[in-house]
Write an enzyme that holds these catalytic residues in place. Structure first.
Site, short mmCIF file in Angstrom:
data_model
loop_
_atom_site.label_atom_id
_atom_site.label_comp_id
_atom_site.label_asym_id
_atom_site.label_seq_id
_atom_site.Cartn_x
_atom_site.Cartn_y
_atom_site.Cartn_z
N LYS A 75 0.84 -1.21 0.00
CA LYS A 75 0.00 0.00 0.00
C LYS A 75 0.87 1.25 0.00
CE LYS A 75 1.04 1.23 4.38
NZ LYS A 75 1.69 2.54 4.74
N ASP A 203 -2.24 -1.53 10.30
CA ASP A 203 -2.36 -1.33 8.85
C ASP A 203 -3.03 -2.50 8.13
OD1 ASP A 203 -1.11 1.06 9.20
OD2 ASP A 203 0.79 0.46 8.30
#
Length: 361
Positions: A75, A203
């Site tokens: 990401k 995350d």
């Protein structure tokens, strides 16, 4: 000649069923009403009986599809605001996360017999393969919440660098949760996997979005949003050989030097107008650049010598990867000998459909 490491194409999500290969997103169907009724009836029995039935169902699925090759993405944070330091020592943030197509390959195989532990093999030196790895933690988490006692052999083929701010380890953990759920007959919903994932990392939850997510809290509160830049926008990732440890970055954070930008306004402006340097806010650049001044020099030089190719250049997460938005073109200075050990890779923003998983480029 500069050392540009382009991530090779990893295998897309494929289930292997009795030697045949079928797309993962079409491999299973939703539970039938009959199976749901049986599950409701099972809740009237003892917990041990429920666990036994869950395991039996999982074994039936495993006998039909006992291995899974899947892509594990990473990401970027298109912006990252630190909202406050909490009383427990953590920090509340507001960030626009987006999944990208730089990723690792992972293979999961159900262990037979009386196996009572998972195994993890990895091609990258220095990656732990014991219970400290988020992959093993994710599999333990899945068993704890579902009661299904299946164990797995996992082969992890790393391409995402460590200490990069790209969430490679978090992506591995999310992929492990998704794969375990698939190989166990999908006992958990996507929403449950998202909720559980926050127990082992901040995350991980973003990967259970559809690809673009506005995240708050420690990062575990996930709001799906439309991709703000379009999935065709090219990115260039550049990372020095030195990684940055997230705890050290937060320890060096000076709250008085944060941006004052409203994160919701950043999201709205990026969605309407596209990326710009003013919107590519990352409050963690300050501590990262204080610790590693060379990183700021790299960002500034990419912005200056990238010319009009990049609409914005910024650090992602807690570093040390610098992202250029708008082009795969590599500035000429990266061919200089002193930059030969940089990790350089193209990337694109990606999304997933429904409850399927992310596909390799």
């Amino acid at each position: 000649m500069w050392a540009c490491r382009f991530a090779p194409q990893a295998p897309s999500s494929i289930l292997h069923r009795h030697g045949a290969s079928i797309p993962a997103q079409t491999a299973y169907h939703r539970s039938s009403g009959r199976r749901q009724d049986a599950f409701r009836a099972a809740t009237n029995h003892s917990r041990a009986e429920v666990s036994r039935r869950r395991l039996t169902r999982a074994v039936l699925y495993a006998s039909a599809a006992d291995s899974l090759d899947v892509f594990s993405p990473s990401k970027v944070n298109l912006f990252l605001r630190i909202v406050r330091r909490r009383e427990d020592g953590f920090h509340d943030l507001a960030s626009l996360f987006h999944v990208i197509d730089l990723g690792d390959g992972m293979t999961f195989a159900v262990r037979g017999g009386a196996a009572q532990e998972d195994t993890l093999a990895c091609n990258m030196e220095g990656v732990p393969t014991d219970s400290s790895n988020l992959v093993i933690k994710a599999l333990d988490l899945f068993r704890r919440h579902t009661g299904i006692q299946l164990f797995f052999d996992v082969d992890l083929r790393k391409e995402v660098p460590h200490g990069a701010g790209l969430g490679g380890g978090s992506g591995n953990a999310a992929t492990a949760l998704w794969a375990a759920n698939e190989l166990s007959g999908r006992p958990a919903t996507n929403e449950q996997l998202l909720q559980w994932s926050g127990e082992i990392g901040s995350d991980i939850s973003v990967f259970f979005s559809q690809g673009a997510a506005y995240c708050t809290g420690r990062g575990e509160i996930v709001e799906n949003v439309d991709p703000p830049l379009g999935l065709g926008v090219p990115l260039l990732l550049v990372k020095p050989p030195i990684g940055l440890a997230t705890p050290a970055i937060f320890k060096a954070l000076d709250l008085e030097r944060r941006s004052t930008a409203d994160p919701r306004q950043l999201l709205e402006s990026m969605t309407q107008d596209g990326m710009s340097p003013a919107l590519a806010v990352n409050d963690l650049e300050q501590p990262a650049f204080d610790i590693l001044p060379e990183l700021k020099e790299l960002k500034d030089r990419l912005a200056a010598e990238g010319g009009d190719a990049f609409s914005a250049v910024f650090m992602t997460g807690s570093g040390s990867t610098i992202v250029g938005v708008g082009s795969h073109s590599v500035p000429a200075f990266l061919s200089e000998p002193q930059h030969a050990d940089l990790f350089v890779s193209p990337a694109r923003l990606i999304a997933r459909e429904g409850d399927g998983w992310y596909q390799a480029p």
